[in-house]
Write a protein that holds these residues in place. Structure first.
Motif, mmCIF file in Angstrom:
data_model
loop_
_atom_site.group_PDB
_atom_site.id
_atom_site.type_symbol
_atom_site.label_atom_id
_atom_site.label_comp_id
_atom_site.label_asym_id
_atom_site.label_seq_id
_atom_site.Cartn_x
_atom_site.Cartn_y
_atom_site.Cartn_z
ATOM 1 N N THR A 260 -21.836 -12.198 -3.040
ATOM 2 C CA THR A 260 -21.010 -11.697 -4.129
ATOM 3 C C THR A 260 -21.485 -12.167 -5.493
ATOM 4 O O THR A 260 -20.821 -11.908 -6.476
ATOM 5 N N GLU B 125 -6.233 -7.192 -6.279
ATOM 6 C CA GLU B 125 -7.646 -7.570 -6.191
ATOM 7 C C GLU B 125 -8.050 -7.871 -4.752
ATOM 8 O O GLU B 125 -9.118 -7.476 -4.296
ATOM 9 N N SER C 179 -8.693 -4.900 -2.493
ATOM 10 C CA SER C 179 -10.008 -4.276 -2.663
ATOM 11 C C SER C 179 -11.133 -5.156 -2.141
ATOM 12 O O SER C 179 -12.184 -4.648 -1.731
ATOM 13 N N LEU C 180 -10.931 -6.461 -2.129
ATOM 14 C CA LEU C 180 -11.984 -7.382 -1.683
ATOM 15 C C LEU C 180 -12.028 -7.538 -0.159
ATOM 16 O O LEU C 180 -13.096 -7.783 0.400
ATOM 17 N N ARG C 181 -10.887 -7.399 0.486
ATOM 18 C CA ARG C 181 -10.848 -7.708 1.915
ATOM 19 C C ARG C 181 -11.632 -6.716 2.768
ATOM 20 O O ARG C 181 -11.914 -7.000 3.939
ATOM 21 N N ARG D 204 -14.606 -5.697 1.801
ATOM 22 C CA ARG D 204 -16.012 -5.872 1.434
ATOM 23 C C ARG D 204 -16.783 -6.506 2.582
ATOM 24 O O ARG D 204 -16.218 -7.169 3.461
ATOM 25 N N LEU E 144 -11.879 -15.287 -1.218
ATOM 26 C CA LEU E 144 -11.132 -14.286 -1.980
ATOM 27 C C LEU E 144 -10.714 -14.789 -3.362
ATOM 28 O O LEU E 144 -10.982 -14.132 -4.372
ATOM 29 N N ASN F 121 -13.400 -15.058 -5.958
ATOM 30 C CA ASN F 121 -13.870 -13.760 -6.439
ATOM 31 C C ASN F 121 -12.843 -13.038 -7.300
ATOM 32 O O ASN F 121 -13.120 -11.935 -7.781
ATOM 33 N N THR F 122 -11.665 -13.617 -7.480
ATOM 34 C CA THR F 122 -10.672 -13.078 -8.411
ATOM 35 C C THR F 122 -10.515 -13.992 -9.621
ATOM 36 O O THR F 122 -9.541 -13.884 -10.366
ATOM 37 N N SER G 57 -18.623 -7.168 -14.864
ATOM 38 C CA SER G 57 -18.537 -6.676 -13.506
ATOM 39 C C SER G 57 -19.153 -5.280 -13.343
ATOM 40 O O SER G 57 -19.243 -4.759 -12.231
#
Length: 299
Positions: free
Chosen positions: A18, A182, A185-187, A189, A210, A213-214, A298
């Motif tokens: 990431t 957030e 949307s990340l889970r 990935r 997680l 990354n937020t 981003s």
């Protein structure tokens, strides 16, 4: 592969998977190019220096009442005059600023931490648990915030710590919804799926994968939370639920000054009002600039 090695691999995976190609310097450069954001930074730094270094340059007595010098207009010896108890208003602004900034920051940290963990758990677990947790948030958001805070503030003795916990305890709802969005949307990935395959638990996923990354969303929300907490503190002080002598905050000073409005004691109202407005404005400008810089990073 052993369990220990799997856990280590799961920890290291998101760092590789990431990492954004733009460095932290890209965010700072984007922030530097944002003129309103930099104006907010300079205003905020100036206010912090005023509140914390000012008393070293201009020491005053903010403990002993001096009725002989009460309610003096600005002049020689008192650049911003004195209040009804004889306290130097300029020194009072510095002391009140320290308390207001401390409470605002502590309340924002507490609210952001609680909201981040709550939202991350709801977003990662999903399903019925997520639905129940978000309905709790919706119910609490439907209750007038200040009404709730006033009830709690009236129950407990007002101290910097209790006010921070009360304000922060009812300010985490927005942060929870932001972080949940957030995490949703990340889970999905690849790095989260790979971490699960490596044996990472939900707790490790939340705190090691997680939430880091937020971080951009967390920082932006924290900035706005500080501004909101200072406004709520000022409102509580204005309504008479602020701190008591000898501790003071900007809201309590503003409330005391309003009682002398009819007497045209402007120096008890305008200076503290300007401090509150400038602080909130600076934090909002900084928050907007950070949000734009992070979104640019981003891309």
């Amino acid at each position: 592969m052993s369990t220990a090695r799997a856990e280590i691999a799961a920890e290291e995976l998101p760092v590789l998977a990431t990492r954004n190609p733009l460095s932290r310097s890209a965010v700072l450069k984007a922030l530097w190019r944002n003129k309103p954001g930099m104006a907010g930074v300079f205003i905020l730094v100036g206010l912090v220096l005023f509140c914390y270094l000012g008393p070293l340059v201009y020491p005053t007595n903010q403990t002993d009442v001096d009725l002989l010098n009460a309610a003096l207009a600005p002049g020689e010896g008192f650049p911003l005059g004195t209040d009804s108890n004889g306290f130097d208003v300029l020194g009072r602004l510095m002391q009140g600023g320290q308390v207001s900034l401390q409470i605002g920051l502590l309340a924002a940290l507490f609210a952001t931490t609680l909201g981040t963990i709550y939202g991350a758990v709801a977003g990662l677990v999903g399903g019925v648990v997520d639905g129940i947790m978000m309905r709790v948030v919706d119910v609490l958001l439907s209750i007038p915030f200040l009404f709730f805070v006033l009830i709690i503030a009236a129950r407990f003795t007002a101290t910097p710590l209790t006010l921070s916990l009360v304000i922060g305890g009812f300010s985490w709802l927005v942060a929870a919804r932001l972080i949940r969005g957030e995490v949703l949307s990340l889970r999905v990935r690849e790095f989260v799926s790979a971490a699960r395959l490596m044996g990472a638990s939900n707790r490790r996923l939340i705190f090691s994968h997680l939430i880091p990354n937020t971080f951009g969303v967390i920082i932006v929300n924290l900035t706005f939370q500080v501004a909101d907490s200072i406004i709520v503190l000022a409102a509580l002080g204005y309504l008479g639920f602020g701190l008591s002598y000898p501790v003071t905050d900007w809201g309590s000073q503003f409330s005391s000054g309003v009682t002398f409005l009819a007497a045209d004691y402007w120096w008890l109202i305008y200076p503290v009002g300007v401090c509150i407005v400038l602080t909130v404005l600076a934090l909002n400008l900084l928050g907007d600039a950070l949000r734009d810089a992070i979104e640019h990073r981003s891309l």
